[in-house]
Design an enzyme around this catalytic site. Structure first.
Site, mmCIF file in Angstrom:
data_model
loop_
_atom_site.group_PDB
_atom_site.id
_atom_site.type_symbol
_atom_site.label_atom_id
_atom_site.label_comp_id
_atom_site.label_asym_id
_atom_site.label_seq_id
_atom_site.Cartn_x
_atom_site.Cartn_y
_atom_site.Cartn_z
ATOM 1 N N ASP A 98 0.784 -1.261 -0.207
ATOM 2 C CA ASP A 98 -0.052 0.150 -0.179
ATOM 3 C C ASP A 98 0.876 1.326 0.069
ATOM 4 O O ASP A 98 0.535 2.023 -0.827
ATOM 5 C CB ASP A 98 -0.758 -0.017 1.352
ATOM 6 C CG ASP A 98 -2.308 0.115 0.991
ATOM 7 O OD1 ASP A 98 -2.859 0.487 -0.127
ATOM 8 O OD2 ASP A 98 -2.855 -0.702 1.836
ATOM 9 N N LEU A 99 1.785 1.205 0.849
ATOM 10 C CA LEU A 99 2.387 2.650 1.223
ATOM 11 C C LEU A 99 3.551 2.816 -0.235
ATOM 12 O O LEU A 99 4.061 3.626 -0.498
ATOM 13 C CB LEU A 99 3.297 2.503 2.378
ATOM 14 C CG LEU A 99 2.405 2.952 3.554
ATOM 15 C CD1 LEU A 99 3.028 2.590 5.022
ATOM 16 C CD2 LEU A 99 1.624 4.164 3.466
#
Lengths: 400, 400
Positions: B174-175
């Protein structure tokens, strides 16, 4: 449609992972990447992780080097010689961006540091990539991906509960840093386009790792709480982890109460759709019970059965795939995630640019270069005459 | 010096992790981020992973929400109503970038899809973020970070040798996708600056994960080889892993022969500086022996002793730190990796922008917003009169 960065030239002194991956992405967008390599073997990534025998079988550089160095031209320069540095300077005069990942002080010692180059060429964008950053108590310590997985606390929360720390199996801190470099350089190019001003950009393995850990640091700073290793589970919701099946593992995630209800009903309503599991906070509190009940249910099913039952009711489910299953999955190709490029008797595949610009998509122009493959071409373009090249060669600019 | 993106406005429909983190970075660079939130509770990240009791103690949103939502203003809109969508459209008329992470088809159903908005405003940069991408067999399947750690093969190489798969302890896919969004949007802004043309940008959890796995896929495509779980070790070199010490774990990396020689000499020359371990390829072949010998040596030393001995001879070494040790380490603050921002009685800390632009650094302008905190301000700026706002409110634009 022209490539976004087709008028941009990057002189790339970086080696191994983060820097080369970043300049590869700039190359995907059309930039001309001149990869400066040491004449004695070049970028160490060319033979990283493969035995001599494997390397001979491959008839070319390591898989990692190939994965990170498309769309570049290679020039060998011995930067420890004055003549090598003179060539570098002349190339930088015709460039827009410089990227390097030498230890702090090295480029400066060679007269290639930011201050020197900024004075010479104020529009230049100069990107440093370090282990822990250019200043501070650790600035002179070398490190790699694994060191930062340890230093950042990521390793302390990776692995089995009660077991030893584990690493994320890929060089995620390095490759994440690549996109931080890309972001910084693109932001600086945007600023230069508007103002004419170049500037210095830097990032590090440490900033990359801290970004990947940002919400854990925030929680610690706010509450003092530190999470622990939990296998494939996490503290955010239950179920949210891999469960063993008859033939492997399947990840099942049902964070909302509605999704949990669908999950429980689809898999085994009697065992799972229980009053006490119906709210997210109760599932967190009764974590062990919920996981034990789920494990018993999934153990009686195959991966395919779990996947079919849950995807039919829109519960997040994914099979723990092997590298080969993932690489060959048609979905990756369907969204343009694979570049196909002619090589030898057929096409070779490469993982594509990690974002897609629909009007001006990234693409593969060139194979990863052989060491020094473009020496003559690059020097000629930069205006060096045959006599000059011979003279530089005699002075050791290109190694022995 | 003005912020790089101070003239840029982003209308941000994204929730949870990747999208909000990306727009936070654009906000660090000065962009005005209007965060559109559902009136019924807003971004789910506001209460993700914390029990009701914890949330009450915190008197504010979850640590994760705080970590990912500085530099934004919050506007609540019920996009299921025509009046809510009309407000969104008017805001987009005054914006440069739209970011969303709804499932494929949702924005289109609301009349907020790329085709509609591009026709209305050709200079708009429109960014979609999906789980598996906008097309292909999996495009309509929802997923999260964990699902892509499984799908991508990352989980298959994370964890103990012979044990169950483990996840990288943080939401790295996600990051990482956040920086892919930032890269795509900045590239598109650069292109718009030069040509006036907007375009569609997209990325996905899948492209993010594939990028983190790129060198493994390349190796598989080239040789058929698939790596396996190896705890903290990897296939690239030996030693390159965490070793247990008297009081924890220390990571030691000595890939080159020279570094290995220094490592062996500094720790225990008799046990380690042996003829048969002197070349990298032999250390790979004799992996088990080298690791056993190293483990015996480090087990007699503390973390601090291992660190002192090896850093003195410039061998890569790092302690496996806790989240707290990492977050509070002075090096992170020394390189500008921590934003300090006044809040309540003192300063609060936030992990900073993951790259540093020296002339135009990212910075923190605003605290993470309360839900709907800026409704009135944003609507007034967009030219809505009091009467219009009352009318929209009556029609449910802002929820009940």
């Amino acid at each position: 449609m022209a490539d976004i960065l087709e008028h941009i030239r990057v002189v790339d002194f970086s080696r191994i992972f983060a820097g080369p991956d970043a300049t590869q992405i700039l190359g995907d967008l059309g930039a001309d990447i001149i990869k400066i390599e040491d004449p004695e073997g070049g970028d160490e990534c060319r033979y990283l992780g493969v035995t001599r025998e494997e390397l001979e079988r491959l008839t070319g550089p390591s898989p990692s080097f190939r994965a990170l160095n498309r769309n570049k031209r290679s020039l060998t320069l011995d930067l420890s010689t004055e003549s090598g540095r003179a060539v570098a300077l002349r190339l930088i005069d015709g460039a827009d961006v410089v990227v390097n990942n030498f230890r702090p002080g090295t480029m400066e010692r060679w007269g290639l540091g930011y201050d020197d180059l900024h004075q010479r060429k104020p529009g230049l964008i100069y990107c440093d990539f370090h282990s822990y950053g250019p200043v501070g108590p650790l600035s002179h310590i070398g490190a790699n991906d694994l060191a930062l997985q340890a230093f950042s606390g990521l390793m302390s929360i990776t692995g089995e509960e009660g077991g030893a720390p584990a690493r994320a199996g890929s060089a995620i801190v390095d490759l994440h840093a690549s996109l931080a470099i890309v972001g910084g350089v693109l932001a600086a190019l945007y600023h230069r386009e508007r103002t004419g001003e170049g500037q210095r950009v830097d990032t590090s393995l440490m900033l990359s790792a801290a970004h990947l850990m940002s919400y854990f640091y925030k929680e610690y700073w706010l509450t003092g709480r530190m999470h622990r290793r939990m296998g494939t589970a996490n503290h955010l919701s239950v179920p949210n982890q891999a469960f063993p099946t008859k033939d492997g593992y399947a990840v099942i995630i049902a964070p909302s109460d509605e999704m949990w209800r669908r999950c429980a009903t689809a898999l085994d309503p009697e065992a799972l759709d229980r009053e006490e599991y119906r709210t997210a906070s109760e599932r967190l509190r009764l974590r062990k019970d919920v996981i034990a009940a789920m494990t018993e249910v999934t153990g009686k099913l195959t991966n395919a059965e779990v996947h079919a039952k849950l995807s039919a009711v829109k519960v997040n489910v994914a099979i723990v795939q092997t590298i080969g299953e993932a690489a060959d999955h048609p979905q990756l190709d369907a969204v343009g995630g694979v570049f196909h490029f002619p090589e030898g008797e057929g096409d070779q595949r490469y993982v594509g640019t990690p974002f897609r610009l629909h009007a001006t998509p990234g693409r593969m122009h060139r194979l990863p270069p052989e060491l020094g493959e473009h020496n003559r071409e690059i020097l000629a373009e930069a205006g060096f005459s045959e006599a000059e090249i011979a003279e530089l060669k005699a002075r050791g600019a290109f190694g022995d």
